[in-house]
Design a protein around this motif. Structure first.
Motif, PDB file in Angstrom:
ATOM      1  N   ARG A 165      11.234  49.721 -85.833  1.00  0.00           N
ATOM      2  CA  ARG A 165      11.686  49.850 -87.224  1.00  0.00           C
ATOM      3  C   ARG A 165      11.578  48.523 -87.961  1.00  0.00           C
ATOM      4  O   ARG A 165      11.205  48.483 -89.139  1.00  0.00           O
ATOM      5  CB  ARG A 165      13.122  50.383 -87.254  1.00  0.00           C
ATOM      6  CG  ARG A 165      13.225  51.827 -86.772  1.00  0.00           C
ATOM      7  CD  ARG A 165      14.638  52.371 -86.924  1.00  0.00           C
ATOM      8  NE  ARG A 165      14.732  53.740 -86.460  1.00  0.00           N
ATOM      9  CZ  ARG A 165      14.364  54.801 -87.162  1.00  0.00           C
ATOM     10  NH1 ARG A 165      13.892  54.657 -88.389  1.00  0.00           N
ATOM     11  NH2 ARG A 165      14.479  56.017 -86.653  1.00  0.00           N
ATOM     12  N   TYR A 203       6.938  57.989 -80.689  1.00  0.00           N
ATOM     13  CA  TYR A 203       8.088  57.607 -81.513  1.00  0.00           C
ATOM     14  C   TYR A 203       7.754  56.359 -82.332  1.00  0.00           C
ATOM     15  O   TYR A 203       8.064  56.274 -83.522  1.00  0.00           O
ATOM     16  CB  TYR A 203       9.299  57.352 -80.620  1.00  0.00           C
ATOM     17  CG  TYR A 203      10.536  56.936 -81.389  1.00  0.00           C
ATOM     18  CD1 TYR A 203      11.404  57.895 -81.893  1.00  0.00           C
ATOM     19  CD2 TYR A 203      10.824  55.592 -81.617  1.00  0.00           C
ATOM     20  CE1 TYR A 203      12.530  57.529 -82.613  1.00  0.00           C
ATOM     21  CE2 TYR A 203      11.942  55.211 -82.333  1.00  0.00           C
ATOM     22  CZ  TYR A 203      12.792  56.187 -82.829  1.00  0.00           C
ATOM     23  OH  TYR A 203      13.895  55.807 -83.555  1.00  0.00           O
ATOM     24  N   GLU A 227      14.624  60.760 -80.747  1.00  0.00           N
ATOM     25  CA  GLU A 227      13.670  61.711 -81.315  1.00  0.00           C
ATOM     26  C   GLU A 227      14.389  62.753 -82.171  1.00  0.00           C
ATOM     27  O   GLU A 227      13.900  63.129 -83.254  1.00  0.00           O
ATOM     28  CB  GLU A 227      12.894  62.401 -80.183  1.00  0.00           C
ATOM     29  CG  GLU A 227      11.943  61.474 -79.440  1.00  0.00           C
ATOM     30  CD  GLU A 227      11.424  62.081 -78.150  1.00  0.00           C
ATOM     31  OE1 GLU A 227      10.334  61.701 -77.710  1.00  0.00           O
ATOM     32  OE2 GLU A 227      12.132  62.933 -77.549  1.00  0.00           O
ATOM     33  N   HIS A 228      15.540  63.221 -81.705  1.00  0.00           N
ATOM     34  CA  HIS A 228      16.306  64.209 -82.458  1.00  0.00           C
ATOM     35  C   HIS A 228      16.792  63.620 -83.783  1.00  0.00           C
ATOM     36  O   HIS A 228      16.714  64.275 -84.831  1.00  0.00           O
ATOM     37  CB  HIS A 228      17.492  64.687 -81.624  1.00  0.00           C
ATOM     38  CG  HIS A 228      18.356  65.696 -82.325  1.00  0.00           C
ATOM     39  ND1 HIS A 228      17.940  66.985 -82.588  1.00  0.00           N
ATOM     40  CD2 HIS A 228      19.619  65.586 -82.842  1.00  0.00           C
ATOM     41  CE1 HIS A 228      18.898  67.633 -83.225  1.00  0.00           C
ATOM     42  NE2 HIS A 228      19.933  66.813 -83.384  1.00  0.00           N
ATOM     43  N   GLN A 229      17.249  62.385 -83.731  1.00  0.00           N
ATOM     44  CA  GLN A 229      17.697  61.729 -84.963  1.00  0.00           C
ATOM     45  C   GLN A 229      16.544  61.568 -85.953  1.00  0.00           C
ATOM     46  O   GLN A 229      16.724  61.725 -87.159  1.00  0.00           O
ATOM     47  CB  GLN A 229      18.304  60.357 -84.624  1.00  0.00           C
ATOM     48  CG  GLN A 229      19.611  60.433 -83.855  1.00  0.00           C
ATOM     49  CD  GLN A 229      20.074  59.077 -83.340  1.00  0.00           C
ATOM     50  OE1 GLN A 229      19.311  58.110 -83.345  1.00  0.00           O
ATOM     51  NE2 GLN A 229      21.311  59.015 -82.880  1.00  0.00           N
ATOM     52  N   LEU A 230      15.359  61.261 -85.432  1.00  0.00           N
ATOM     53  CA  LEU A 230      14.199  61.102 -86.291  1.00  0.00           C
ATOM     54  C   LEU A 230      13.838  62.426 -86.948  1.00  0.00           C
ATOM     55  O   LEU A 230      13.503  62.481 -88.140  1.00  0.00           O
ATOM     56  CB  LEU A 230      13.013  60.583 -85.466  1.00  0.00           C
ATOM     57  CG  LEU A 230      11.773  60.143 -86.237  1.00  0.00           C
ATOM     58  CD1 LEU A 230      12.091  58.973 -87.159  1.00  0.00           C
ATOM     59  CD2 LEU A 230      10.665  59.742 -85.254  1.00  0.00           C
ATOM     60  N   CYS A 231      13.929  63.521 -86.193  1.00  0.00           N
ATOM     61  CA  CYS A 231      13.650  64.838 -86.776  1.00  0.00           C
ATOM     62  C   CYS A 231      14.661  65.186 -87.859  1.00  0.00           C
ATOM     63  O   CYS A 231      14.297  65.755 -88.908  1.00  0.00           O
ATOM     64  CB  CYS A 231      13.675  65.899 -85.673  1.00  0.00           C
ATOM     65  SG  CYS A 231      12.272  65.824 -84.541  1.00  0.00           S
ATOM     66  N   GLU A 232      15.933  64.854 -87.633  1.00  0.00           N
ATOM     67  CA  GLU A 232      16.949  65.146 -88.634  1.00  0.00           C
ATOM     68  C   GLU A 232      16.717  64.365 -89.910  1.00  0.00           C
ATOM     69  O   GLU A 232      16.925  64.862 -91.020  1.00  0.00           O
ATOM     70  CB  GLU A 232      18.339  64.835 -88.072  1.00  0.00           C
ATOM     71  CG  GLU A 232      18.827  65.818 -87.026  1.00  0.00           C
ATOM     72  CD  GLU A 232      20.257  65.540 -86.615  1.00  0.00           C
ATOM     73  OE1 GLU A 232      20.676  64.373 -86.680  1.00  0.00           O
ATOM     74  OE2 GLU A 232      20.954  66.495 -86.243  1.00  0.00           O
ATOM     75  N   GLN A 233      16.260  63.121 -89.775  1.00  0.00           N
ATOM     76  CA  GLN A 233      15.980  62.290 -90.947  1.00  0.00           C
ATOM     77  C   GLN A 233      14.809  62.842 -91.747  1.00  0.00           C
ATOM     78  O   GLN A 233      14.736  62.688 -92.960  1.00  0.00           O
ATOM     79  CB  GLN A 233      15.679  60.847 -90.526  1.00  0.00           C
ATOM     80  CG  GLN A 233      16.871  60.123 -89.919  1.00  0.00           C
ATOM     81  CD  GLN A 233      16.488  58.820 -89.272  1.00  0.00           C
ATOM     82  OE1 GLN A 233      15.352  58.359 -89.393  1.00  0.00           O
ATOM     83  NE2 GLN A 233      17.429  58.199 -88.566  1.00  0.00           N
ATOM     84  N   ALA A 234      13.870  63.493 -91.050  1.00  0.00           N
ATOM     85  CA  ALA A 234      12.678  64.021 -91.720  1.00  0.00           C
ATOM     86  C   ALA A 234      12.954  65.310 -92.477  1.00  0.00           C
ATOM     87  O   ALA A 234      12.163  65.711 -93.339  1.00  0.00           O
ATOM     88  CB  ALA A 234      11.567  64.235 -90.692  1.00  0.00           C
ATOM     89  N   SER A 246       5.681  57.151 -85.219  1.00  0.00           N
ATOM     90  CA  SER A 246       6.403  57.933 -86.218  1.00  0.00           C
ATOM     91  C   SER A 246       7.181  57.029 -87.167  1.00  0.00           C
ATOM     92  O   SER A 246       7.263  57.298 -88.362  1.00  0.00           O
ATOM     93  CB  SER A 246       7.360  58.920 -85.533  1.00  0.00           C
ATOM     94  OG  SER A 246       6.656  59.902 -84.827  1.00  0.00           O
ATOM     95  N   VAL A 247       7.766  55.948 -86.615  1.00  0.00           N
ATOM     96  CA  VAL A 247       8.566  55.058 -87.458  1.00  0.00           C
ATOM     97  C   VAL A 247       7.741  53.893 -88.003  1.00  0.00           C
ATOM     98  O   VAL A 247       8.118  53.266 -88.994  1.00  0.00           O
ATOM     99  CB  VAL A 247       9.793  54.522 -86.691  1.00  0.00           C
ATOM    100  CG1 VAL A 247      10.680  55.669 -86.246  1.00  0.00           C
ATOM    101  CG2 VAL A 247       9.387  53.668 -85.500  1.00  0.00           C
TER     102      VAL A 247
END
Length: 320
Positions: free
Chosen positions: A240, A134, A312-319, A137-138
């Motif tokens: 972040r 994670y 992780e789910h929020q990060l996928c949605e942002q992508a 990723s950020v």
């Protein structure tokens, strides 16, 4: 460990082995000498500090001192460190060289022999691996691996002699000297790579001499169950802000940029500029300037896993 050293695939790499026996009361030296005939590498055996202040940090520092001159005598020399209850994989040295091609220090993956016997520790390690993924990723950096392991330790590390010396070496503390070196490296602006390709297997013993080592962690789980964990929300916030710190590094000391970033992390613009002035590069700035979020209580391992899954789910949605 001795058999693993004999199996190292070195190719044309020149290497030497240095053993430090830290207050050993067994036949360790005799065992090493008996292997001498089968060991193709030159080796040195030395005794550790017999003082009552002897500890893991002092021992690791003394062990590295044995090989420091040897490694520093060639422009491309490197240092690797492991433990007596550990077994480096055959490609260990080659993997270290590959990792150090883009980094200054490499912390490899430590796997436990018979890990299936310790499922809770396995959960902890998988959680920390996900947290590292994670992070990258950020806040991606070119020298680190997104699939590296946050469970790093002195049983599997490699570094350039110059970087090690610049950091002042391992601290002479009872435990945590390995994590401290990696933290100090980032704050100094060195590139730290957590490399999944550099692998060492270590024991799952419960009796160990270092008070905060793996043996102590496994024993604590046996007696108390899964450990509590810092809430991943705090780590996610730090990651972040560190990414943003890297982004603004080139724009400092612009007072407007510093003030805006200072508002985000709870510092004044002057404080941000002051930190930046003392940093050699963006890595050092990102590691030094971003504080930890205060007053976030620890949570259970299950709660930490669930919270990280949400992030992780929020990060996928942002992508998307």
């Amino acid at each position: 460990m001795l058999e693993a050293i004999e199996r190292l695939d070195l190719g044309d790499v020149e290497a030497a082995v240095f053993f430090l026996l830290d207050n050993c009361s067994d036949a360790s030296e005799q065992v090493i000498l008996e292997h001498a005939g089968r060991m193709a590498l030159p080796f040195t055996v030395a005794q550790g500090d017999p003082s009552p202040d002897a500890n893991a940090g002092r021992a690791r520092r003394a062990a590295i001192a044995l090989g420091l001159h040897h490694a520093a005598s060639t422009p491309h020399g490197i240092l690797l460190t492991t433990d007596a209850d550990s077994q480096p994989r055959a490609d260990w040295v080659r993997a270290a060289l590959q990792g150090l091609a883009s980094a200054d220090l490499v912390a490899g993956r430590i796997v436990r022999i018979a890990a299936e016997r310790d499922p809770v520790q396995g959960r902890v390690e998988r959680y920390l691996d996900r947290l590292h993924a994670y992070r990258r990723s950020v806040d991606p950096v070119p020298w680190d691996s997104p699939t590296g392991s946050h469970c790093s330790g002195g049983a599997n590390m490699a570094f350039r002699p110059g970087a090690y010396q610049a950091l002042g070496g391992f601290q002479p503390v009872p435990c945590g000297e390995d994590a401290a070196l990696l933290d100090d490296a980032g704050r100094a602006g060195f590139r730290v790579r957590r490399d999944p390709g550099m692998v060492v297997a270590t024991s799952s013993r419960r009796l160990g001499r270092a008070p905060g080592g793996m043996a102590a962690a496994l024993s604590a789980i046996d007696h108390h169950g899964a450990p509590s964990m810092p809430h991943p929300r705090g780590a996610a916030w730090q990651y972040r802000q560190q990414a943003e710190a890297r982004r603004i590094w080139a724009g400092l000391p612009d007072s407007f940029v510093a003030a805006r970033f200072g508002d985000r992390i709870g510092l004044t613009g002057d404080h941000v500029i002051g930190v930046a002035r003392d940093c050699p590069n963006a890595e050092a700035f990102a590691m030094r300037v971003v504080p930890a979020l205060p007053d976030i209580p620890d949570v259970t391992l299950a709660e930490a896993e669930h919270a990280l899954a949400t992030l992780e789910h929020q990060l996928c949605e942002q992508a998307v």
